[in-house]
Motif scaffolding. Sequence first.
Motif, PDB file in Angstrom:
ATOM      1  N   CYS A 188       0.852  -1.186   0.000  1.00  0.00           N
ATOM      2  CA  CYS A 188       0.000   0.000   0.000  1.00  0.00           C
ATOM      3  C   CYS A 188       0.889   1.238   0.000  1.00  0.00           C
ATOM      4  CB  CYS A 188      -0.917   0.007   1.219  1.00  0.00           C
ATOM      5  SG  CYS A 188      -1.904   1.514   1.380  1.00  0.00           S
ATOM      6  N   LEU A 189       0.805   2.036  -1.046  1.00  0.00           N
ATOM      7  CA  LEU A 189       1.634   3.237  -1.167  1.00  0.00           C
ATOM      8  C   LEU A 189       0.930   4.486  -0.657  1.00  0.00           C
ATOM      9  CD1 LEU A 189       3.197   2.732  -4.724  1.00  0.00           C
ATOM     10  CD2 LEU A 189       4.117   2.053  -2.498  1.00  0.00           C
ATOM     11  N   GLN A 190      -0.377   4.547  -0.852  1.00  0.00           N
ATOM     12  CA  GLN A 190      -1.086   5.787  -0.531  1.00  0.00           C
ATOM     13  C   GLN A 190      -2.580   5.508  -0.414  1.00  0.00           C
ATOM     14  OE1 GLN A 190      -1.164   8.822   0.888  1.00  0.00           O
ATOM     15  NE2 GLN A 190       0.349   9.631  -0.544  1.00  0.00           N
ATOM     16  N   GLN A 191      -3.249   6.276   0.449  1.00  0.00           N
ATOM     17  CA  GLN A 191      -4.699   6.290   0.520  1.00  0.00           C
ATOM     18  C   GLN A 191      -5.146   7.736   0.592  1.00  0.00           C
ATOM     19  OE1 GLN A 191      -6.655   3.253   3.131  1.00  0.00           O
ATOM     20  NE2 GLN A 191      -4.557   2.774   3.785  1.00  0.00           N
ATOM     21  N   PHE A 192      -6.115   8.100  -0.220  1.00  0.00           N
ATOM     22  CA  PHE A 192      -6.583   9.486  -0.214  1.00  0.00           C
ATOM     23  C   PHE A 192      -8.013   9.543  -0.736  1.00  0.00           C
ATOM     24  CE2 PHE A 192      -4.258   8.868  -4.223  1.00  0.00           C
ATOM     25  CZ  PHE A 192      -5.190   9.269  -5.163  1.00  0.00           C
ATOM     26  N   GLY A 193      -8.554  10.753  -0.794  1.00  0.00           N
ATOM     27  CA  GLY A 193      -9.940  10.936  -1.201  1.00  0.00           C
ATOM     28  C   GLY A 193     -10.874  10.738  -0.032  1.00  0.00           C
ATOM     29  N   GLU A 194     -10.837  11.675   0.903  1.00  0.00           N
ATOM     30  CA  GLU A 194     -11.627  11.541   2.126  1.00  0.00           C
ATOM     31  C   GLU A 194     -13.121  11.449   1.820  1.00  0.00           C
ATOM     32  OE1 GLU A 194     -10.625  11.297   5.213  1.00  0.00           O
ATOM     33  OE2 GLU A 194      -8.478  11.617   4.929  1.00  0.00           O
ATOM     34  N   ARG A 195     -13.809  10.694   2.658  1.00  0.00           N
ATOM     35  CA  ARG A 195     -15.266  10.653   2.593  1.00  0.00           C
ATOM     36  C   ARG A 195     -15.800  11.880   3.313  1.00  0.00           C
ATOM     37  NH1 ARG A 195     -17.391   5.444   5.204  1.00  0.00           N
ATOM     38  NH2 ARG A 195     -16.434   6.404   7.023  1.00  0.00           N
ATOM     39  N   GLY A 196     -16.525  12.738   2.598  1.00  0.00           N
ATOM     40  CA  GLY A 196     -17.027  13.953   3.217  1.00  0.00           C
ATOM     41  C   GLY A 196     -17.677  14.876   2.214  1.00  0.00           C
ATOM     42  N   ASP A 197     -17.898  16.119   2.646  1.00  0.00           N
ATOM     43  CA  ASP A 197     -18.640  17.081   1.833  1.00  0.00           C
ATOM     44  C   ASP A 197     -17.781  18.231   1.322  1.00  0.00           C
ATOM     45  OD1 ASP A 197     -21.068  15.709   2.203  1.00  0.00           O
ATOM     46  OD2 ASP A 197     -21.354  16.666   4.167  1.00  0.00           O
ATOM     47  N   ALA A 198     -16.487  18.228   1.613  1.00  0.00           N
ATOM     48  CA  ALA A 198     -15.618  19.289   1.104  1.00  0.00           C
ATOM     49  C   ALA A 198     -15.448  19.150  -0.409  1.00  0.00           C
ATOM     50  CB  ALA A 198     -14.263  19.243   1.800  1.00  0.00           C
ATOM     51  N   GLY A 199     -14.898  20.181  -1.038  1.00  0.00           N
ATOM     52  CA  GLY A 199     -14.828  20.237  -2.492  1.00  0.00           C
ATOM     53  C   GLY A 199     -14.136  19.057  -3.143  1.00  0.00           C
ATOM     54  N   ASP A 223     -22.091  13.474  -5.789  1.00  0.00           N
ATOM     55  CA  ASP A 223     -22.413  14.834  -6.223  1.00  0.00           C
ATOM     56  C   ASP A 223     -22.320  14.980  -7.742  1.00  0.00           C
ATOM     57  OD1 ASP A 223     -19.693  14.773  -6.619  1.00  0.00           O
ATOM     58  OD2 ASP A 223     -19.210  16.380  -5.203  1.00  0.00           O
ATOM     59  N   CYS A 224     -22.339  13.847  -8.460  1.00  0.00           N
ATOM     60  CA  CYS A 224     -22.380  13.827  -9.934  1.00  0.00           C
ATOM     61  C   CYS A 224     -21.240  14.646 -10.537  1.00  0.00           C
ATOM     62  CB  CYS A 224     -23.727  14.322 -10.454  1.00  0.00           C
ATOM     63  SG  CYS A 224     -25.115  13.287  -9.928  1.00  0.00           S
ATOM     64  N   SER A 225     -20.024  14.325 -10.119  1.00  0.00           N
ATOM     65  CA  SER A 225     -18.867  15.073 -10.587  1.00  0.00           C
ATOM     66  C   SER A 225     -17.759  14.123 -11.013  1.00  0.00           C
ATOM     67  CB  SER A 225     -18.349  15.997  -9.480  1.00  0.00           C
ATOM     68  OG  SER A 225     -17.820  15.238  -8.404  1.00  0.00           O
ATOM     69  N   VAL A 226     -16.746  14.703 -11.646  1.00  0.00           N
ATOM     70  CA  VAL A 226     -15.510  13.999 -11.982  1.00  0.00           C
ATOM     71  C   VAL A 226     -14.381  14.736 -11.283  1.00  0.00           C
ATOM     72  CG1 VAL A 226     -13.969  13.271 -13.833  1.00  0.00           C
ATOM     73  CG2 VAL A 226     -16.439  13.277 -14.212  1.00  0.00           C
ATOM     74  N   LYS A 227     -13.567  14.008 -10.503  1.00  0.00           N
ATOM     75  CA  LYS A 227     -12.522  14.634  -9.703  1.00  0.00           C
ATOM     76  C   LYS A 227     -11.174  14.022 -10.042  1.00  0.00           C
ATOM     77  CE  LYS A 227     -15.912  15.568  -6.127  1.00  0.00           C
ATOM     78  NZ  LYS A 227     -16.525  15.147  -4.863  1.00  0.00           N
ATOM     79  N   ALA A 228     -10.160  14.856 -10.124  1.00  0.00           N
ATOM     80  CA  ALA A 228      -8.810  14.407 -10.470  1.00  0.00           C
ATOM     81  C   ALA A 228      -7.851  14.723  -9.338  1.00  0.00           C
ATOM     82  CB  ALA A 228      -8.343  15.077 -11.763  1.00  0.00           C
TER      83      ALA A 228
END
Length: 420
Positions: A188-199, A223-228
């Motif tokens: 496991c190198l990394q974990q990210f992308g918190e579960r929450g309501d921030a941007g 929230d029907c989005s695409v995030k990078a």
Amino acid sequence: SAAARPQGTPARRSRAMARPAPPRQRPPGLTAAGMAAEDEGELGLLECRVCFERYRLGGQRRPRNLPCGHVLCRGCVEALGGPERRRLECPFCRRAFSSGETTDCLPLLQLLEVLGPAGPSIPSALDRSGGRGAAGPGAAGLGLRLSLGGWGSLVNPTGVAACRRSGRLAVAHDGKKRIHVFGPGGSCLQQFGERGDAGNDIKYPLDVTVTSDGHVVVTDGGDCSVKAFDFEGRGVLAVREGFCLPWGLAATPASEVILTDSEAGALYRLMADFKTGKLKKCQMIQSRLISPRGVAVSQTSGAVVVIEHLKAQGPNSSSTRVKIFSAEMDLVGQMDSFGLNLIFPSKIYATAVAFDKEGHVVVTDICSQAVICLGKPEEFPIFNPLISHGLYYPVGLTYMANNSLVVLDSGDHSVKIFSS
């Protein structure tokens, strides 16, 4: 599926159910993957591992996912907490949790829907095909090289993607941190992308892809989005431009992203400068599709393949259709579950799709728990099973730079890497 509301008073349960029996201890030398396979043979994927009752879509036997990743039926979850239901404890890993932290186990519910109200056991359809199915390693000589994740590490995983440049694997799942990054060796190198309501938080990830310039792109159904993100977990771009339900993702060699919108029935091409976080263009390239989800792009020809989920016309009649487009988005070929059934004597319900390095279309099939090659676009479809054993509920598929085949198995919350 929406959570079913129990009706009436549940039947009185035996005292034995008040304290579920502890799980079997793993014998020395038996790996987690081997233990999962052994448990599957004894209990069955569709049985609660505490009461041994078969899961159902509703009522007390509805499968519920614990925060640690283990799955029990609703009745057993209620029994864990006793009459007051204040503090619950997983009978397998002893992690404490509250009843409000449990969620529906979506992969098992989807599988129950596919199998229908009669709830037959999952057939190994490849074994019924008169010997044409692949044996353990598969017709192409593929063998399981590595298994990653498992209970607790990954929770209801929904998408997997490979970085061809570095060999890293990005997995989208329902954990506290939505993206799990594995190294080429499985660490496991990394974990990210918190579960929450921030941007830049991720509410409900549906799929993931990795661009050739090393950015992780996720569809967020919440929230029907695409995030990078970059591989360090820094959010670089969030696109919320009128999507209804963005779902499947695939990256082109030019670091463009092909995106399906399941609810709008459309296919988009996203062009962005991910390093600076600027969206250049969001272009609809195909419309009038029926609930498109999985998508893949050939790294050589630029062809695009999409899986449509066709609307059911009656009980237990849902099906899928595989459509192939040229790089210019001209329809090259298509085949639905009925047509594929004329070639292969079992219903095929495709959940994920990929191109191998030779340009063959490869799909996962949850009915036969298999990975099947359907041939190149010009010869589509043929039937060549690649993996026919060791999968429970395959929902994701990708190829690594060394042509290893990566299968995301939501049935046991794992990533399985096969190579010849």
